[in-house]
Design a protein around this motif. Structure first.
Motif, PDB file in Angstrom:
ATOM      1  N   ALA A 108       0.837  -1.208   0.000  1.00  0.00           N
ATOM      2  CA  ALA A 108       0.000   0.000   0.000  1.00  0.00           C
ATOM      3  C   ALA A 108       0.866   1.251   0.000  1.00  0.00           C
ATOM      4  CB  ALA A 108      -0.937  -0.011   1.210  1.00  0.00           C
ATOM      5  N   ALA A 109       1.977   1.207   0.751  1.00  0.00           N
ATOM      6  CA  ALA A 109       2.905   2.350   0.771  1.00  0.00           C
ATOM      7  C   ALA A 109       3.538   2.549  -0.604  1.00  0.00           C
ATOM      8  CB  ALA A 109       3.985   2.131   1.829  1.00  0.00           C
ATOM      9  N   ILE A 110       3.916   1.458  -1.254  1.00  0.00           N
ATOM     10  CA  ILE A 110       4.509   1.541  -2.585  1.00  0.00           C
ATOM     11  C   ILE A 110       3.502   2.119  -3.580  1.00  0.00           C
ATOM     12  CG2 ILE A 110       5.387   0.169  -4.514  1.00  0.00           C
ATOM     13  CD1 ILE A 110       6.547  -1.764  -2.383  1.00  0.00           C
ATOM     14  N   ASP A 111       2.258   1.636  -3.486  1.00  0.00           N
ATOM     15  CA  ASP A 111       1.214   2.145  -4.383  1.00  0.00           C
ATOM     16  C   ASP A 111       0.967   3.630  -4.144  1.00  0.00           C
ATOM     17  OD1 ASP A 111       0.905  -0.317  -5.563  1.00  0.00           O
ATOM     18  OD2 ASP A 111      -0.818  -0.901  -4.351  1.00  0.00           O
ATOM     19  N   PHE A 112       0.999   4.041  -2.869  1.00  0.00           N
ATOM     20  CA  PHE A 112       0.811   5.469  -2.568  1.00  0.00           C
ATOM     21  C   PHE A 112       1.944   6.289  -3.171  1.00  0.00           C
ATOM     22  CE2 PHE A 112       1.948   9.100   0.109  1.00  0.00           C
ATOM     23  CZ  PHE A 112       0.784   9.855  -0.002  1.00  0.00           C
ATOM     24  N   LEU A 113       3.175   5.844  -2.983  1.00  0.00           N
ATOM     25  CA  LEU A 113       4.313   6.578  -3.540  1.00  0.00           C
ATOM     26  C   LEU A 113       4.240   6.616  -5.066  1.00  0.00           C
ATOM     27  CD1 LEU A 113       7.183   5.256  -1.235  1.00  0.00           C
ATOM     28  CD2 LEU A 113       6.346   7.601  -1.368  1.00  0.00           C
ATOM     29  N   ARG A 114       3.817   5.503  -5.662  1.00  0.00           N
ATOM     30  CA  ARG A 114       3.678   5.479  -7.119  1.00  0.00           C
ATOM     31  C   ARG A 114       2.649   6.507  -7.577  1.00  0.00           C
ATOM     32  NH1 ARG A 114       2.645   0.372  -7.670  1.00  0.00           N
ATOM     33  NH2 ARG A 114       4.781  -0.246  -8.084  1.00  0.00           N
ATOM     34  N   SER A 115       1.553   6.634  -6.812  1.00  0.00           N
ATOM     35  CA  SER A 115       0.521   7.606  -7.186  1.00  0.00           C
ATOM     36  C   SER A 115       1.027   9.039  -7.095  1.00  0.00           C
ATOM     37  CB  SER A 115      -0.710   7.434  -6.283  1.00  0.00           C
ATOM     38  OG  SER A 115      -0.460   7.912  -4.966  1.00  0.00           O
ATOM     39  N   GLN A 116       2.074   9.260  -6.309  1.00  0.00           N
ATOM     40  CA  GLN A 116       2.679  10.583  -6.167  1.00  0.00           C
ATOM     41  C   GLN A 116       3.892  10.764  -7.082  1.00  0.00           C
ATOM     42  OE1 GLN A 116       1.159  12.810  -3.874  1.00  0.00           O
ATOM     43  NE2 GLN A 116      -0.320  11.116  -3.922  1.00  0.00           N
TER      44      GLN A 116
END
Length: 407
Positions: free
Chosen positions: A91-99
């Protein structure tokens, strides 16, 4: 080098808001690292703080967060397990990817190290991965909880004192550990691997480092943390690890440069990931992301589906076109939101349809505009929405030429 710190919350794997911080150098950023803390700790340990400071000094942004139920994050620790920790990392990786801050470096301490090893598949462009006093198999936690195992098995949970604090450990936590015994996944990690471990670690024996090293593929390195304890509570040990990581990742981190479409003459490439049933890795204009199918149709839901991307392309193009038009006409347009959905309908649902017994694609597009707009301005913007390039492509016949190539 000055450091900018941003406090962040993002949704974790169980829907709770997880507390995080992003430390960024006040200047050019070479890339981003995700730093994962140890079992029952938080993201503000001495080791995490020193590693983060050292990396940001070298131009690398560092994102660290507290697992569900720990530190300042929401949720109940008793409802978590090793699998949910892995999902929190994803989830953290996906959040960073979205940013647009996809991490190229993963660093994990103790059980966090074991978790980042298993989450590495979620970062297709991962360049470097470091573990610190990490177990090869999370089942080693059984010996940490050994005195409470009988109570956990008999009544379903036990209150266990770890590092001076009391945690409720449920039987599901123990049962979940059994799912992660195999080390076969390590041979699929292509990123450079650096393994730190102390021979004097009494919590996770150094044999674990040997097992990880043996199972992993090259490039891989081992660094002995002779004299250090499991949590790296001595400043000199934390600084030593931080300094080595900084020197090591520099070998694998290239200078970040702007990528244009001309840099990628092949356009968009889609490659089967090899993990999961349908997961695809997409490379487009210097960006990398996943495409997948939902769980209910046999996918792993690691990314949007193909039709989601079609809708996203139309929505983004619509919004960009409206923004360009508003700026050109000096229209006080403050915000744009485009909501879309896709469905298959029979021709009888459409007026003036010539063919019979055919199913047609219908895309519903709702546009919400904010700002002090006159009715005439709104009508003009609505007309312009119909003229966005993707709208034109989708609403007129296209020709797709397919050829078969061999490697």
């Amino acid at each position: 080098m000055a450091v900018k710190t941003e406090k962040i919350t993002f949704p974790g794997s169980q829907g709770h808001l997880l507390s995080a911080r992003l430390d960024s150098p006040d200047g050019e950023i070479k890339g981003y690292a995700l730093l994962v803390h140890c079992f029952t700790c938080s993201s503000n340990t001495l080791a995490a703080s020193h590693i983060s400071a050292a990396l940001t000094e070298k131009g690398i942004g560092v994102f660290r967060f507290d697992f569900t139920g720990l530190g300042s994050s929401e949720g109940e620790f008793s409802n978590t397990n090793f699998s949910s920790n892995i999902e929190d990392i994803k989830a953290a990786i996906d959040f960073l990817r979205s940013q647009n801050k996809t991490p190229q470096i993963l660093i994990g301490h103790s059980l966090g190290g074991a978790a980042v090893l298993r989450a590495a598949e979620n970062v297709p462009d991962l360049k470097a991965l470091a573990t610190i006093n990490a177990p090869s198999d999370p089942i080693h936690l059984r010996h940490v909880l050994n005195s409470s195992i009988e109570e956990i098995n008999s009544q379903g949970y036990a209150n266990v004192v770890l590092a001076g604090r009391t945690f409720q450990i449920q039987k599901q936590f123990i049962d979940d550990l059994e799912k992660h015994k195999s080390l076969d996944y390590l041979k699929d990690i292509t990123a450079a691997l650096l393994i730190f471990h102390s021979p004097q670690d009494k919590t996770v024996e150094i044999e674990n480092a040997r097992l990880i090293f043996t199972a992993a593929r090259h490039p891989k390195n081992f660094i002995s943390l002779y004299g250090a304890d499991h949590l790296l509570t001595k400043i000199e040990d934390a600084d030593y690890v931080a300094d080595i990581i900084c020197s090591w990742v520099n070998r694998y981190m290239s200078e970040k440069k702007e990528t244009t479409r001309e840099d990628d003459p092949q356009g968009v490439t889609v490659t089967e990931m090899g993990e999961g049933r349908f997961t695809q890795v997409v490379h487009a204009a210097g960006h990398t992301f996943f495409v997948d199918e939902p769980v209910d149709v046999g996918g792993d839901n690691r990314g949007p589906g193909p039709y989601d991307l079609i809708l996203a392309s139309l929505g983004a193009c619509t919004s960009i076109t409206l923004r360009m038009y508003a700026e050109h006409k000096n229209i006080p347009l403050k915000g744009i939101k485009v909501t879309l959905n896709h469905e298959k309908i029979y021709n009888e649902d459409l007026v003036n349809c010539v063919e019979t017994n055919a199913r047609l694609d219908l895309i519903n597009r709702d546009i919400t505009l904010t700002g002090d707009l006159t009715p005439e301005q709104k009508d003009g913007l609505l007309r312009i929405a119909e003229k966005c390039p993707v709208h034109k492509t989708l609403s007129q016949p296209s020709v797709i030429k397919t050829s078969l190539k061999t490697d």
